[in-house]
Write a protein that holds these residues in place. Structure first.
Motif, PDB file in Angstrom:
ATOM      1  N   TYR A 130      43.496  28.861  37.055  1.00  0.00           N
ATOM      2  CA  TYR A 130      42.224  28.750  37.774  1.00  0.00           C
ATOM      3  C   TYR A 130      41.325  27.703  37.127  1.00  0.00           C
ATOM      4  O   TYR A 130      40.684  26.903  37.817  1.00  0.00           O
ATOM      5  CB  TYR A 130      41.511  30.098  37.793  1.00  0.00           C
ATOM      6  CG  TYR A 130      42.099  31.120  38.730  1.00  0.00           C
ATOM      7  CD1 TYR A 130      42.437  30.800  40.033  1.00  0.00           C
ATOM      8  CD2 TYR A 130      42.307  32.435  38.313  1.00  0.00           C
ATOM      9  CE1 TYR A 130      42.973  31.737  40.895  1.00  0.00           C
ATOM     10  CE2 TYR A 130      42.839  33.390  39.170  1.00  0.00           C
ATOM     11  CZ  TYR A 130      43.171  33.038  40.461  1.00  0.00           C
ATOM     12  OH  TYR A 130      43.695  33.968  41.313  1.00  0.00           O
ATOM     13  N   ASP A 179      32.435  35.996  47.207  1.00  0.00           N
ATOM     14  CA  ASP A 179      32.265  37.248  46.462  1.00  0.00           C
ATOM     15  C   ASP A 179      31.903  38.390  47.400  1.00  0.00           C
ATOM     16  O   ASP A 179      32.396  39.517  47.261  1.00  0.00           O
ATOM     17  CB  ASP A 179      31.158  37.094  45.408  1.00  0.00           C
ATOM     18  CG  ASP A 179      31.529  36.148  44.282  1.00  0.00           C
ATOM     19  OD1 ASP A 179      32.741  35.952  44.058  1.00  0.00           O
ATOM     20  OD2 ASP A 179      30.612  35.622  43.622  1.00  0.00           O
ATOM     21  N   GLU A 342      37.385  34.790  38.020  1.00  0.00           N
ATOM     22  CA  GLU A 342      38.295  35.044  39.147  1.00  0.00           C
ATOM     23  C   GLU A 342      39.466  35.919  38.715  1.00  0.00           C
ATOM     24  O   GLU A 342      39.905  36.790  39.470  1.00  0.00           O
ATOM     25  CB  GLU A 342      38.794  33.717  39.723  1.00  0.00           C
ATOM     26  CG  GLU A 342      39.564  33.888  41.014  1.00  0.00           C
ATOM     27  CD  GLU A 342      39.685  32.615  41.821  1.00  0.00           C
ATOM     28  OE1 GLU A 342      40.281  32.667  42.916  1.00  0.00           O
ATOM     29  OE2 GLU A 342      39.184  31.560  41.372  1.00  0.00           O
TER      30      GLU A 342
END
Length: 468
Positions: A130, A179, A342
């Motif tokens: 990520y 989110d 994440e």
């Protein structure tokens, strides 16, 4: 006909290679975690294997470890000097009776470190992937502002209004609309504490999401939370799937679809709503390409989707995904923070999903094994390297977490035994460990049978009802 067959075989080949890539990365780094910490603790590692069964290729390093690739690529193991199979056997032998490089000769804290290193490596590689993607591609963030509130839905009933900016949900700091979607869809009927900023004034609401059943064309039906809020983004095209109706019609990345059959398209949701019922029917599509209006004709492909009752329906697909706001470059430190965030979100979401399945909030038929993973990978690989790497990171985090479940045979089960040993200041008896491992084997075998049966039943439904 031959050309179509060659294309299909080529597509299968790419999908298989992508699946092996994802699985290979996840397994390799999991076992590498065990291996590196074992070496650091002075444990002699005799074998490092990717896959099981017949050996396909191997070499021996200068430390005497045999690195091998085996024929069945569904896992791997590291084998220590005194292990029958990858540190998975109980042992009540005393350290004095074992060779210096033996795993079981090491103190309990070192053995626990070696075992925990596998899942930790999975979490670490997920965060690294990520981080690297954030640094390389930038970060595309859709602000968590509410553009529309659907009448009669939970958000409206609770008092949320268009223009509100969501700042927190159930203690989670909200940084983007992603989110919001992630938390709400995974709520499974739990009341959410939602904080918003309304023109500088903080407000708090309790919202119980509605649950909607969402069938996918993979035969999986999810119960997703929905509170009835949306962000309105133009129908800008992100990825165009190779050889799709959109590509054949001339659609390109960055095009904005403004109308279909004369009806205005104001969002990607409008686009989906127009295309889904139009399988096999030619559509007149108006496209804005950098200010130039284009008139194109697209005939959506017919894709079979499985409904909750097991029947199937044909839906239109043109092979495009929505584009996001232009990515913004971020520092390496910020890339790493978002990468860790994440990864942590993936872990929490997986835990929540497991709890929901156990408690009956989510159907157990959505749990899948290698077949489902291969199917999803085949879809993701069509979208390019970035989505494929993000999928790999997600799988890595999930595999790390699942290995920590307190089931003997898994890393989590070993850690439970070592915790008991540390508290008692002596190992559990050989008999207790053997019983534990027998239970663990039974549980793991039942899980393997269950997930593969789910996969086969999904495939069977699609074939029986005319799918492929």
């Amino acid at each position: 006909m031959i050309e179509g067959l060659v294309s299909q075989v080529s597509s299968w080949g790419v999908s298989i290679l992508a699946f092996l890539f994802v699985l290979g990365v996840v397994v390799f780094f999991h076992e590498l975690g065990h291996f590196l910490v074992a070496r650091w603790c002075g444990v002699t590692v005799t074998t490092f294997s990717i896959g099981f069964g017949r050996e396909l290729a191997a070499f021996v390093d200068r430390h005497g470890t045999r690195w091998r690739v085996a024929a069945i690529p569904l896992g791997g193991y590291v084998k220590f000097l005194d292990d029958a199979n990858a540190a998975s056997q109980p042992s009540a032998a005393t350290p004095d009776a074992l060779a210096p490089g033996s795993f079981h000769a090491k103190p309990v804290w070192q053995r626990a470190l070696v075992v925990a290193a596998g899942p930790a490596a999975n979490f670490l590689i997920a965060a690294i992937i990520y981080t690297a993607l954030n640094a390389a591609y930038g970060v595309s963030i859709v602000s968590p502002r509410v553009d529309q509130v659907v009448a009669g839905m939970p958000a409206e009933k609770a008092g949320i209004k268009a223009g509100d900016v969501i700042t927190e949900i159930d203690g989670w700091s909200i940084e983007s609309f992603d989110d919001v979607v992630r938390i709400v869809t995974a709520s499974s009927g739990r009341t959410l504490a939602i904080s918003v900023d309304r023109n500088g004034q903080p407000l708090n609401f309790s919202v119980l999401p509605d649950l909607k059943e969402v069938p996918s064309d993979l035969g999986v039906t999810l119960k997703l939370g929905d509170i009835g809020i949306t962000r309105v983004l133009p129908a800008r095209v992100g990825t165009v799937v190779a050889d799709s109706p959109a590509e054949k019609a001339g659609i390109r990345h960055g095009d904005i679809i403004t109308a279909i059959d004369g009806a205005p398209v104001n969002s990607f949701e409008d686009l989906v709503n127009a295309v889904t019922p139009a399988a096999g029917r030619a559509l007149s599509v108006t496209v804005d390409r950098e200010g130039t209006k284009l008139a194109l004709t697209i005939t959506p492909a017919s894709v079979e989707a499985t409904k909750p009752d097991g029947t199937t329906v044909q839906q239109g697909r043109i092979g495009v995904s929505p584009d996001r706001p232009a990515p913004v470059s971020v520092s390496l430190l910020e890339s790493a923070r978002l990468g860790v965030r994440e990864t942590y979100a993936n872990i929490v979401q997986t835990i929540t999903g497991i709890v929901d399945i156990v408690t009956g909030r989510q159907p157990a038929d959505q749990v899948g094994g290698p077949i489902l993973m291969a199917e999803v990978t085949s879809r993701v690989v069509e979208l390019g390297w970035e989505p494929l790497l993000r999928w790999t990171a997600l799988i890595s985090a999930n595999i790390g977490l699942l290995n920590l479940l307190p089931i003997p045979m898994l890393d989590g089960g070993h850690l439970v035994f070592y915790a008991a040993e540390a508290i008692r200041r002596r190992p559990l008896s050989q008999r207790v460990q053997e019983i534990g491992f027998q239970i663990g084997i039974a549980v793991v075998l039942m899980l393997v049978v269950f997930v593969n049966l789910n996969d086969l039943m999904r495939l069977g439904k699609r074939w029986l009802f005319g799918g492929g």
